[in-house]
Design a protein around this motif. Structure first.
Motif, PDB file in Angstrom:
ATOM      1  N   GLU A   1     -38.212 -47.611  77.180  1.00 61.02           N
ATOM      2  CA  GLU A   1     -37.392 -47.173  76.050  1.00 61.02           C
ATOM      3  C   GLU A   1     -38.191 -47.064  74.755  1.00 61.02           C
ATOM      4  O   GLU A   1     -37.813 -46.335  73.844  1.00 61.02           O
ATOM      5  CB  GLU A   1     -36.219 -48.142  75.846  1.00 61.02           C
ATOM      6  N   LEU A   2     -39.316 -47.784  74.701  1.00 57.58           N
ATOM      7  CA  LEU A   2     -40.108 -47.810  73.469  1.00 57.58           C
ATOM      8  C   LEU A   2     -41.230 -46.771  73.436  1.00 57.58           C
ATOM      9  O   LEU A   2     -41.761 -46.474  72.359  1.00 57.58           O
ATOM     10  CB  LEU A   2     -40.714 -49.204  73.277  1.00 57.58           C
ATOM     11  N   LYS A   3     -41.606 -46.258  74.581  1.00 55.91           N
ATOM     12  CA  LYS A   3     -42.785 -45.387  74.663  1.00 55.91           C
ATOM     13  C   LYS A   3     -42.775 -44.257  73.643  1.00 55.91           C
ATOM     14  O   LYS A   3     -43.802 -43.948  73.023  1.00 55.91           O
ATOM     15  CB  LYS A   3     -42.903 -44.799  76.067  1.00 55.91           C
ATOM     16  N   ALA A   4     -41.637 -43.640  73.451  1.00 55.50           N
ATOM     17  CA  ALA A   4     -41.572 -42.448  72.598  1.00 55.50           C
ATOM     18  C   ALA A   4     -41.647 -42.773  71.114  1.00 55.50           C
ATOM     19  O   ALA A   4     -41.951 -41.886  70.304  1.00 55.50           O
ATOM     20  CB  ALA A   4     -40.285 -41.672  72.890  1.00 55.50           C
ATOM     21  N   VAL A   5     -41.393 -44.034  70.725  1.00 50.16           N
ATOM     22  CA  VAL A   5     -41.315 -44.346  69.290  1.00 50.16           C
ATOM     23  C   VAL A   5     -42.445 -45.238  68.783  1.00 50.16           C
ATOM     24  O   VAL A   5     -42.692 -45.308  67.579  1.00 50.16           O
ATOM     25  CB  VAL A   5     -39.959 -45.014  68.950  1.00 50.16           C
ATOM     26  N   ILE A   6     -43.138 -45.919  69.698  1.00 49.42           N
ATOM     27  CA  ILE A   6     -44.206 -46.822  69.273  1.00 49.42           C
ATOM     28  C   ILE A   6     -45.403 -46.017  68.765  1.00 49.42           C
ATOM     29  O   ILE A   6     -45.811 -45.021  69.367  1.00 49.42           O
ATOM     30  CB  ILE A   6     -44.646 -47.734  70.438  1.00 49.42           C
ATOM     31  N   ARG A   7     -45.980 -46.473  67.646  1.00 48.48           N
ATOM     32  CA  ARG A   7     -47.118 -45.813  67.019  1.00 48.48           C
ATOM     33  C   ARG A   7     -48.382 -46.672  67.158  1.00 48.48           C
ATOM     34  O   ARG A   7     -48.302 -47.902  67.265  1.00 48.48           O
ATOM     35  CB  ARG A   7     -46.819 -45.533  65.542  1.00 48.48           C
ATOM     36  N   PRO A   8     -49.575 -46.038  67.128  1.00 46.22           N
ATOM     37  CA  PRO A   8     -50.830 -46.760  67.387  1.00 46.22           C
ATOM     38  C   PRO A   8     -51.098 -47.942  66.452  1.00 46.22           C
ATOM     39  O   PRO A   8     -51.767 -48.900  66.847  1.00 46.22           O
ATOM     40  CB  PRO A   8     -51.898 -45.670  67.221  1.00 46.22           C
ATOM     41  N   ASN A   9     -50.582 -47.885  65.207  1.00 47.10           N
ATOM     42  CA  ASN A   9     -50.879 -48.969  64.263  1.00 47.10           C
ATOM     43  C   ASN A   9     -49.903 -50.132  64.360  1.00 47.10           C
ATOM     44  O   ASN A   9     -50.057 -51.142  63.673  1.00 47.10           O
ATOM     45  CB  ASN A   9     -50.898 -48.425  62.831  1.00 47.10           C
ATOM     46  N   GLN A  10     -48.894 -50.021  65.204  1.00 48.18           N
ATOM     47  CA  GLN A  10     -47.938 -51.111  65.360  1.00 48.18           C
ATOM     48  C   GLN A  10     -48.482 -52.180  66.306  1.00 48.18           C
ATOM     49  O   GLN A  10     -49.246 -51.892  67.221  1.00 48.18           O
ATOM     50  CB  GLN A  10     -46.597 -50.582  65.895  1.00 48.18           C
ATOM     51  N   ILE A  11     -48.067 -53.424  66.082  1.00 42.25           N
ATOM     52  CA  ILE A  11     -48.452 -54.542  66.936  1.00 42.25           C
ATOM     53  C   ILE A  11     -47.241 -54.923  67.778  1.00 42.25           C
ATOM     54  O   ILE A  11     -46.198 -55.306  67.243  1.00 42.25           O
ATOM     55  CB  ILE A  11     -48.921 -55.756  66.111  1.00 42.25           C
ATOM     56  N   VAL A  12     -47.384 -54.802  69.088  1.00 37.49           N
ATOM     57  CA  VAL A  12     -46.321 -55.200  70.005  1.00 37.49           C
ATOM     58  C   VAL A  12     -46.713 -56.522  70.649  1.00 37.49           C
ATOM     59  O   VAL A  12     -47.810 -56.657  71.203  1.00 37.49           O
ATOM     60  CB  VAL A  12     -46.071 -54.122  71.075  1.00 37.49           C
ATOM     61  N   VAL A  13     -45.809 -57.493  70.567  1.00 36.44           N
ATOM     62  CA  VAL A  13     -46.093 -58.849  71.031  1.00 36.44           C
ATOM     63  C   VAL A  13     -45.104 -59.240  72.125  1.00 36.44           C
ATOM     64  O   VAL A  13     -43.900 -59.326  71.883  1.00 36.44           O
ATOM     65  CB  VAL A  13     -45.987 -59.859  69.869  1.00 36.44           C
ATOM     66  N   SER A  14     -45.603 -59.500  73.306  1.00 34.81           N
ATOM     67  CA  SER A  14     -44.767 -60.039  74.381  1.00 34.81           C
ATOM     68  C   SER A  14     -44.757 -61.561  74.281  1.00 34.81           C
ATOM     69  O   SER A  14     -45.789 -62.181  74.030  1.00 34.81           O
ATOM     70  CB  SER A  14     -45.330 -59.631  75.739  1.00 34.81           C
ATOM     71  N   ILE A  15     -43.577 -62.163  74.473  1.00 32.02           N
ATOM     72  CA  ILE A  15     -43.529 -63.629  74.558  1.00 32.02           C
ATOM     73  C   ILE A  15     -43.191 -64.062  75.993  1.00 32.02           C
ATOM     74  O   ILE A  15     -42.843 -65.208  76.221  1.00 32.02           O
ATOM     75  CB  ILE A  15     -42.544 -64.248  73.553  1.00 32.02           C
ATOM     76  N   THR A  16     -43.330 -63.137  76.944  1.00 30.04           N
ATOM     77  CA  THR A  16     -42.966 -63.390  78.340  1.00 30.04           C
ATOM     78  C   THR A  16     -44.239 -63.604  79.157  1.00 30.04           C
ATOM     79  O   THR A  16     -45.004 -62.664  79.375  1.00 30.04           O
ATOM     80  CB  THR A  16     -42.158 -62.206  78.892  1.00 30.04           C
ATOM     81  N   SER A  17     -44.467 -64.818  79.617  1.00 29.71           N
ATOM     82  CA  SER A  17     -45.773 -65.168  80.190  1.00 29.71           C
ATOM     83  C   SER A  17     -46.175 -64.355  81.413  1.00 29.71           C
ATOM     84  O   SER A  17     -47.352 -64.011  81.550  1.00 29.71           O
ATOM     85  CB  SER A  17     -45.842 -66.673  80.485  1.00 29.71           C
ATOM     86  N   PRO A  18     -45.276 -63.983  82.357  1.00 34.63           N
ATOM     87  CA  PRO A  18     -45.755 -63.228  83.524  1.00 34.63           C
ATOM     88  C   PRO A  18     -46.085 -61.771  83.237  1.00 34.63           C
ATOM     89  O   PRO A  18     -46.586 -61.074  84.125  1.00 34.63           O
ATOM     90  CB  PRO A  18     -44.575 -63.319  84.514  1.00 34.63           C
ATOM     91  N   VAL A  19     -45.798 -61.294  82.028  1.00 35.78           N
ATOM     92  CA  VAL A  19     -46.160 -59.926  81.656  1.00 35.78           C
ATOM     93  C   VAL A  19     -47.584 -59.948  81.114  1.00 35.78           C
ATOM     94  O   VAL A  19     -47.858 -60.561  80.078  1.00 35.78           O
ATOM     95  CB  VAL A  19     -45.196 -59.348  80.606  1.00 35.78           C
ATOM     96  N   LEU A  20     -48.508 -59.310  81.815  1.00 31.99           N
ATOM     97  CA  LEU A  20     -49.911 -59.317  81.435  1.00 31.99           C
ATOM     98  C   LEU A  20     -50.202 -58.253  80.375  1.00 31.99           C
ATOM     99  O   LEU A  20     -49.519 -57.237  80.295  1.00 31.99           O
ATOM    100  CB  LEU A  20     -50.798 -59.067  82.658  1.00 31.99           C
ATOM    101  N   ILE A  21     -51.237 -58.508  79.595  1.00 27.03           N
ATOM    102  CA  ILE A  21     -51.694 -57.504  78.631  1.00 27.03           C
ATOM    103  C   ILE A  21     -52.007 -56.197  79.353  1.00 27.03           C
ATOM    104  O   ILE A  21     -51.694 -55.104  78.869  1.00 27.03           O
ATOM    105  CB  ILE A  21     -52.945 -58.005  77.883  1.00 27.03           C
ATOM    106  N   SER A  22     -52.599 -56.281  80.549  1.00 26.19           N
ATOM    107  CA  SER A  22     -52.958 -55.070  81.296  1.00 26.19           C
ATOM    108  C   SER A  22     -51.729 -54.262  81.687  1.00 26.19           C
ATOM    109  O   SER A  22     -51.790 -53.034  81.782  1.00 26.19           O
ATOM    110  CB  SER A  22     -53.772 -55.433  82.538  1.00 26.19           C
ATOM    111  N   HIS A  23     -50.600 -54.931  81.931  1.00 19.92           N
ATOM    112  CA  HIS A  23     -49.367 -54.206  82.213  1.00 19.92           C
ATOM    113  C   HIS A  23     -48.989 -53.318  81.033  1.00 19.92           C
ATOM    114  O   HIS A  23     -48.612 -52.156  81.199  1.00 19.92           O
ATOM    115  CB  HIS A  23     -48.213 -55.185  82.473  1.00 19.92           C
TER     116      HIS A  23
END
Length: 279
Positions: free
Chosen positions: A81-103
């Protein structure tokens, strides 16, 4: 700085309240969304100026930092749902441990991080465990850590240690509280002391012990050595604890790691189609 929170469950709402109470953020700097809009609106009603959005994309637009506070199996849907609106300069932070940075690196074109918070952050204490993707520059890391520093001690860790540091920092308060509860329950049952009084004494003890370990320069072994006089009451009780708890925490860590690996396999399957349990 504007900050978005997608997911206002237990940890999402805890972070929002802690940031506002600590003065790190004004309500007017925060946008939120939740799978159930009424829950987001209820939180917004508590803090004048906080903006509840009907969509995750709406909560993310215009924000410098976006915290993704959703369960593992909901993550892929939210990212899509976020793919179309996220911009390169934004910082997206996951707080969910099983979600890897590589994902996330395979899905979102932006600055990516993972942070493992703790319930202790609610009282501006404990650690925030920080893991960074390749796109995070030092100024990005500083921006995020400056925010987290209002409610915690930001600690950079390697992603390979995500589960064990989560056990110690994030799950640890529940484990230690369980042991303290057992101690208090036994005190009430064996002696008749009032539960409220016993809990007040034990809680003050726990706070003081934490200060000895953090500010007093003592190790756990130092505390035991200074309290337990050879042949005394504490020494005899410690011997009992050593016998009865031998291997318990090894089993605990194996249990949390097994559940983590189960969740990781499911998240990986959702993101990149990896097999789950060989199927």
């Amino acid at each position: 700085m504007n900050v978005g929170f997608i997911g206002t469950g237990t940890m999402g709402s805890l972070l929002i309240e802690a940031f506002i109470a600590s003065g790190a953020l004004l309500p007017t700097q925060i946008a939120i969304s939740n799978r159930t809009f009424a829950k987001a609106q209820a939180l917004a009603n508590r803090f004048s100026g906080l903006r509840a959005e009907y969509t995750n994309a709406g909560a993310a637009c215009g924000c410098d930092i976006i915290f993704l506070c959703v369960k593992p199996l909901e993550f892929k849907k939210v990212v899509d749902e976020l793919k179309a609106v996220i911009r390169p300069n934004q910082i997206v932070v996951s707080i969910t441990s099983p979600v890897l940075i590589s994902h996330l690196e395979g899905e979102l074109d932006c600055r990516l991080a993972k942070v493992i918070p703790s319930i202790t952050n609610f009282v501006w204490s404990g650690a925030s465990l920080c893991i960074y993707g390749k796109t995070m520059q030092e100024e990005d890391k500083a921006k995020l850590e400056d925010l987290l520093a209002h409610i915690s001690e930001p600690l950079r860790i390697d992603e390979s240690y995500t589960r064990i540091v989560s056990d110690l920092s994030s799950c640890g308060p529940a484990f230690i509280s369980f042991l303290l509860e057992q101690f208090v329950d036994a005190a009430v049952e064996e002696t008749g002391i009032g539960r409220e009084e016993a809990l007040r004494v034990a809680s003050a003890m726990l706070l003081g012990t934490g200060m000895l370990l953090n500010e007093g320069g003592l190790t756990p072994a130092d505390v035991q050595e200074r309290v337990a006089v050879p042949g005394g009451i504490t020494a005899k009780a410690l011997n009992l604890l050593r016998r009865e708890t031998d291997g318990v925490f090894n089993q605990l860590i194996r249990t949390t790691h097994a559940k983590f690996n189960e969740d990781l396999a499911k998240v990986s399957s959702a993101f990149i189609g990896e097999e789950v349990n060989g199927q």
